[in-house]
Design an enzyme around this catalytic site. Structure first.
Site, PDB file in Angstrom:
ATOM      1  N   GLY A  77       0.813  -1.206   0.000  1.00  0.00           N
ATOM      2  CA  GLY A  77       0.000   0.000   0.000  1.00  0.00           C
ATOM      3  C   GLY A  77       0.842   1.251   0.000  1.00  0.00           C
ATOM      4  O   GLY A  77       2.002   1.250   0.414  1.00  0.00           O
ATOM      5  N   THR A  78       0.220   2.330  -0.473  1.00  0.00           N
ATOM      6  CA  THR A  78       0.899   3.621  -0.532  1.00  0.00           C
ATOM      7  C   THR A  78      -0.132   4.682  -0.894  1.00  0.00           C
ATOM      8  O   THR A  78      -1.291   4.372  -1.181  1.00  0.00           O
ATOM      9  CB  THR A  78       2.028   3.605  -1.580  1.00  0.00           C
ATOM     10  N   THR A  79       0.285   5.926  -0.924  1.00  0.00           N
ATOM     11  CA  THR A  79      -0.527   7.011  -1.456  1.00  0.00           C
ATOM     12  C   THR A  79       0.386   7.951  -2.228  1.00  0.00           C
ATOM     13  O   THR A  79       1.359   8.468  -1.676  1.00  0.00           O
ATOM     14  CB  THR A  79      -1.236   7.804  -0.349  1.00  0.00           C
TER      15      THR A  79
END
Length: 235
Positions: A25-27
């Site tokens: 996950g990341t943004t």
């Protein structure tokens, strides 16, 4: 003689499988403004429930005027960025000038599309050139490329779609665009467990590139979030 247990002394323990999919996950977010582009990203690299790195730099330069934001497999996106850096260096040596943002984005798209069955890579390419000004290109997991005014990707982006729809507008100033991306990133880091750490931004204009770093302790808490602990003040 039965084979030795992978977990001696632990009944019912199962050995970890190297073929089991691992959630990541990341943004990441990139926006255009009146005069350039801003790229922003959190710094958490997660492997399932384990935080492998809490200060990852997910904003990678492809050349002086074009940068890419990386989401998906860190190894895959680093490999793509490395190959494209090499291609762009050759191109600029032959042409004697900076590469166009569109050309750089298509090189990334070519790598992602031609290897889509083997890579897990979602990228955003953004930069500035004298022909098109500030430009943002979103490249999905399958290698589809889309030019857009702003783009978001990663697990945290699903939490800020409503925020982006409400507050995004064309023709923002540099400060307005910076406020937009940092606030959006802050909300994503709050609600997405796979996003967090610190914030990094890169601003690209005709005058050059400017990087900023915001440590986690300087990110204000959102509603319902505990404030960052501070050291007690001694008399």
């Amino acid at each position: 003689m039965p084979p030795a247990s992978p977990c001696p002394g632990l009944d019912g323990c199962m050995a970890p499988s190297t073929s089991t999919p691992v959630s990541m996950g990341t943004t990441i977010i990139a926006v255009t403004f009146n005069g350039g582009v801003i790229l922003a990203a959190d710094s958490r690299t997660s492997t399932g429930n384990y935080i492998a790195n809490r200060v990852t730099d997910k904003i990678t330069p492809l050349c002086d005027n074009v940068y890419t934001l990386r989401s998906g497999s860190a190894a895959d996106t680093q490999a793509i960025a490395g190959y494209v850096q090499h291609f762009i260096a050759q191109h600029q040596a032959e042409e004697g000038e900076h590469i166009n943002v569109r050309t750089a984005a298509n090189l990334v798209k070519m790598m992602a599309y031609n290897n889509k069955d083997n890579l897990q890579a979602g990228l955003i390419v953004a930069g500035y050139d004298k022909h098109g000004g500030g430009q943002v290109y979103s490249i999905s997991l399958g290698g589809t490329i889309t030019e857009t005014s702003f783009a978001m990707s990663g697990s945290g982006s699903t939490y800020i779609n409503g925020f982006a729809d409400k507050f995004w507008r064309e023709g923002m100033t540099e400060q307005e665009a910076m406020d937009f991306v940092t606030k959006a990133l802050r909300y994503a880091m709050t609600w997405d467990a796979s996003s967090g750490g610190c914030m990094r931004t890169v601003t690209i204009t005709a005058s050059g590139v400017k990087r900023t770093f915001i440590p986690g302790s300087d990110i204000p808490p959102t509603y319902g979030e505990l404030p960052f602990p501070t050291a007690p003040v001694r008399a």
